[in-house]
Design a protein around this motif. Structure first.
Motif, PDB file in Angstrom:
ATOM      1  N   THR A  88       9.667  23.415  52.446  1.00 53.00           N
ATOM      2  CA  THR A  88      11.019  23.453  51.879  1.00 53.00           C
ATOM      3  C   THR A  88      11.710  24.786  52.155  1.00 53.00           C
ATOM      4  O   THR A  88      12.846  24.820  52.649  1.00 53.00           O
ATOM      5  CB  THR A  88      10.956  23.201  50.365  1.00 53.00           C
ATOM      6  N   THR A  91      12.409  25.264  55.844  1.00 48.77           N
ATOM      7  CA  THR A  91      13.559  24.475  56.294  1.00 48.77           C
ATOM      8  C   THR A  91      14.875  25.123  55.871  1.00 48.77           C
ATOM      9  O   THR A  91      15.825  25.197  56.661  1.00 48.77           O
ATOM     10  CB  THR A  91      13.473  23.044  55.733  1.00 48.77           C
ATOM     11  N   THR A 208      18.894  17.914  58.536  1.00 47.68           N
ATOM     12  CA  THR A 208      18.128  18.788  57.640  1.00 47.68           C
ATOM     13  C   THR A 208      17.001  18.035  56.961  1.00 47.68           C
ATOM     14  O   THR A 208      15.855  18.510  56.894  1.00 47.68           O
ATOM     15  CB  THR A 208      19.059  19.408  56.591  1.00 47.68           C
ATOM     16  N   LEU A 209      17.300  16.855  56.458  1.00 51.63           N
ATOM     17  CA  LEU A 209      16.274  16.067  55.772  1.00 51.63           C
ATOM     18  C   LEU A 209      15.194  15.609  56.743  1.00 51.63           C
ATOM     19  O   LEU A 209      14.006  15.595  56.415  1.00 51.63           O
ATOM     20  CB  LEU A 209      16.914  14.865  55.087  1.00 51.63           C
ATOM     21  N   PHE A 210      15.602  15.224  57.936  1.00 55.35           N
ATOM     22  CA  PHE A 210      14.640  14.796  58.940  1.00 55.35           C
ATOM     23  C   PHE A 210      13.707  15.953  59.301  1.00 55.35           C
ATOM     24  O   PHE A 210      12.494  15.782  59.441  1.00 55.35           O
ATOM     25  CB  PHE A 210      15.384  14.287  60.174  1.00 55.35           C
ATOM     26  N   ARG A 211      14.271  17.154  59.453  1.00 60.82           N
ATOM     27  CA  ARG A 211      13.435  18.308  59.786  1.00 60.82           C
ATOM     28  C   ARG A 211      12.514  18.670  58.631  1.00 60.82           C
ATOM     29  O   ARG A 211      11.365  19.058  58.838  1.00 60.82           O
ATOM     30  CB  ARG A 211      14.320  19.505  60.151  1.00 60.82           C
ATOM     31  N   TRP A 212      13.002  18.565  57.397  1.00 63.38           N
ATOM     32  CA  TRP A 212      12.137  18.826  56.239  1.00 63.38           C
ATOM     33  C   TRP A 212      10.964  17.862  56.221  1.00 63.38           C
ATOM     34  O   TRP A 212       9.826  18.251  55.941  1.00 63.38           O
ATOM     35  CB  TRP A 212      12.943  18.704  54.951  1.00 63.38           C
ATOM     36  N   ASP A 213      11.226  16.609  56.531  1.00 64.75           N
ATOM     37  CA  ASP A 213      10.172  15.605  56.592  1.00 64.75           C
ATOM     38  C   ASP A 213       9.132  15.980  57.650  1.00 64.75           C
ATOM     39  O   ASP A 213       7.917  15.874  57.426  1.00 64.75           O
ATOM     40  CB  ASP A 213      10.796  14.239  56.909  1.00 64.75           C
ATOM     41  N   SER A 260       7.043  12.167  51.089  1.00 63.54           N
ATOM     42  CA  SER A 260       8.153  12.864  51.752  1.00 63.54           C
ATOM     43  C   SER A 260       9.013  11.898  52.553  1.00 63.54           C
ATOM     44  O   SER A 260      10.240  12.044  52.605  1.00 63.54           O
ATOM     45  CB  SER A 260       7.616  13.979  52.653  1.00 63.54           C
ATOM     46  N   GLU A 261       8.382  10.900  53.191  1.00 62.44           N
ATOM     47  CA  GLU A 261       9.137   9.870  53.909  1.00 62.44           C
ATOM     48  C   GLU A 261      10.045   9.118  52.951  1.00 62.44           C
ATOM     49  O   GLU A 261      11.223   8.879  53.251  1.00 62.44           O
ATOM     50  CB  GLU A 261       8.166   8.902  54.593  1.00 62.44           C
ATOM     51  N   SER A 264      12.868  11.453  51.667  1.00 61.69           N
ATOM     52  CA  SER A 264      13.832  11.696  52.738  1.00 61.69           C
ATOM     53  C   SER A 264      14.720  10.482  52.962  1.00 61.69           C
ATOM     54  O   SER A 264      15.942  10.613  53.128  1.00 61.69           O
ATOM     55  CB  SER A 264      13.090  12.061  54.015  1.00 61.69           C
ATOM     56  N   ARG A 268      18.732  10.523  52.269  1.00 64.84           N
ATOM     57  CA  ARG A 268      19.646  10.242  53.385  1.00 64.84           C
ATOM     58  C   ARG A 268      20.541   9.054  53.085  1.00 64.84           C
ATOM     59  O   ARG A 268      21.716   9.043  53.424  1.00 64.84           O
ATOM     60  CB  ARG A 268      18.824   9.959  54.665  1.00 64.84           C
TER      61      ARG A 268
END
Length: 272
Positions: A88, A91, A208-213, A260-261, A264, A268
């Motif tokens: 977190t 990111t 951002t959310l995809f990269r955090w995942d 996390s999936e 996310s 999203r």
């Protein structure tokens, strides 16, 4: 499609001409030859006895990994918290650095396509070219082991990913909206606030959310090089051949990635 003549002079449609078929077969032969050459180079130092014995060794280790040692969970809660924090905070730090890089790399927002844009693109390529584990190794050697090294490693790895996708989104904005705002005599900041930002916000949130995942996955193994998180416990368990503990760690990692999936996807869906 090429046309050929039959014996009686009638036109015959064919998918490829004879010359094209020969070129295609030569290309396939060259590809097979290249594959064989690469295979020989890559397996030159392979000890095939170990390869043949691998199924037996895998079955032996697999039998030792069950049942999982659930009592070991008490020692995994804090490393799991560290892993989530690494992903977190890494990111968020990457977002802070990637946003200006993205604006400098986009053709329609960069102050100079000859000087500034190449520098921004170099930063993006350099970040994406080095794996998080490599960043972790370098940072552990520079600033010492721990969670802080993991956060910086995740951030440096993520800058290129976020900046690349974001600058592509900036270049794809509707320029007519910018022209309309310019016609009102708006300043550069007003063009950014009212013309560009609203158009790229959905893409920015998704990126951002995809990269955090992705960073959740990468942060679970950074401990293998001393950068904190679950990887430290995984490395320690493997070193002492505690396979029941390894299985428990694998299950925790899998559950973390699944959660996390889900998080996310939900966020999203609510933002985009």
């Amino acid at each position: 499609m090429p046309i050929t003549k039959s014996e009686n002079g009638a036109a015959v449609w064919t998918h490829r001409t004879p010359k094209a078929r020969i070129v295609m077969w030569v290309g396939w032969l060259l590809l097979v030859a290249l594959f064989i050459f690469c295979w020989q180079v890559m397996t030159e130092g392979t000890i095939w006895f170990f390869v043949y014995d691998a199924p037996r060794q895998a079955a032996d280790i697999g039998s030792r990994m069950f049942p999982p040692k659930w009592s070991y969970m008490d020692e995994l809660w804090w490393p799991l918290w560290d892993t989530i924090n690494i992903a977190t905070l890494g990111t968020l730090l990457a977002v802070i650095m990637a946003v200006p890089v993205a604006f400098l790399a986009a053709r329609n927002t960069t102050p100079s396509t000859k000087f500034v844009r190449p520098v921004a693109l170099f930063i993006i390529v350099a970040s994406r070219s080095i794996n998080a584990l490599i960043w972790g190794l370098l940072l552990v050697a520079i600033i010492g082991p721990g969670v802080f090294a993991g956060i910086i490693a995740i951030a440096l790895r993520s800058i290129g990913f976020i900046a690349k996708l974001l600058y592509e989104a900036i270049e794809e904005i509707d320029e007519t909206q910018i022209e309309a705002i310019n016609a009102t005599g708006a300043s550069a900041m007003q063009r950014l606030d009212y013309g560009i930002t609203p158009q790229i916000t959905p893409a920015f949130a998704g990126i951002t959310l995809f990269r955090w995942d992705i960073n959740i996955r990468e942060s679970t193994v950074l401990g293998l090089v001393g950068a904190g998180g679950l990887g430290l416990k995984l490395q320690a368990s493997i070193n002492v051949l505690a396979w029941g503990q390894v299985t428990t760690i694998f299950i925790v990692i899998l559950a973390t990635v699944l959660v996390s999936e889900w998080v996310s996807a939900k966020v999203r869906h609510s933002l985009i």
